[in-house]
Structures are given as C-alpha cells and as structure tokens.
Design a protein around this motif. Structure first.
Motif, PDB file in Angstrom:
ATOM      1  N   SER A  31       0.605  -0.954  -0.230  1.00  0.00           N
ATOM      2  CA  SER A  31      -0.304  -0.163   0.266  1.00  0.00           C
ATOM      3  C   SER A  31       1.072   1.242   0.313  1.00  0.00           C
ATOM      4  N   ASP A  32       1.884   1.495   0.561  1.00  0.00           N
ATOM      5  CA  ASP A  32       2.915   2.364   0.769  1.00  0.00           C
ATOM      6  C   ASP A  32       3.235   2.653  -0.948  1.00  0.00           C
ATOM      7  N   ASP A  35       0.828   3.404  -2.592  1.00  0.00           N
ATOM      8  CA  ASP A  35       0.752   5.789  -2.887  1.00  0.00           C
ATOM      9  C   ASP A  35       1.785   6.166  -3.415  1.00  0.00           C
ATOM     10  N   LYS A  39       0.749   8.514  -6.730  1.00  0.00           N
ATOM     11  CA  LYS A  39       1.590  10.629  -6.226  1.00  0.00           C
ATOM     12  C   LYS A  39       2.421  10.769  -6.789  1.00  0.00           C
TER      13      LYS A  39
END
Length: 78
Positions: A31-32, A35, A39
């Motif tokens: 999930s990091d 993300d 971005k």
C-alpha cells in the motif's frame, strides 16, 4: 532492494512507461508503494487501481527483492 513494476492501461499512460525497476526500502508495504507511485505519476482514480504481486492479487504480502508488482487499471465486466 530492487523490485520490478509493470503498468497497464491508463496507468501506463499516466506514468509514460510500461515498466520500471525501483529501489525501495526494506519493509515497504504494497500500500505504501501504491501511494508513492500514484502521487509520483498523478494516476487518476487511485481507488480503482489494483496491484498484483508476482501475479497474485493478494496485496497484503511483504515485498521482497526481485518481486514483480503490476499496477492494474479497473476491469470492465461483461
């Protein structure tokens, strides 16, 4: 550690590439990573993006050296 990332559909268009190799820190979660890349490339509709690690849609696995992570666009049903 290095991982291989593949982008498909609208995600590849947003990233301007189909794949890349990234150096990530030990212990980075899926999930990091999602993300970070959303971005970085301003990928539209991030909630619909699915990730597959080593061709498995289970995204709660721990990332390891040499893993392949695919960023998949929304699937159309039919």
């Amino acid at each position: 550690m290095k991982i291989n990332i593949k982008y498909f559909g609208m995600i590849a268009e947003a990233a301007g590439k189909n794949e890349e190799t990234l150096e990530i820190s030990e212990g980075m979660s899926v999930s990091d990573l999602k993300d970070q890349q959303i971005k970085k490339y301003q990928i539209p509709d991030p909630e619909s993006v699915q990730l597959a690690v080593n061709q498995d849609l289970e995204s709660s696995v721990e990332l390891n050296e040499g893993d392949e992570v695919a960023f998949l666009p929304p699937f159309a049903g039919g």
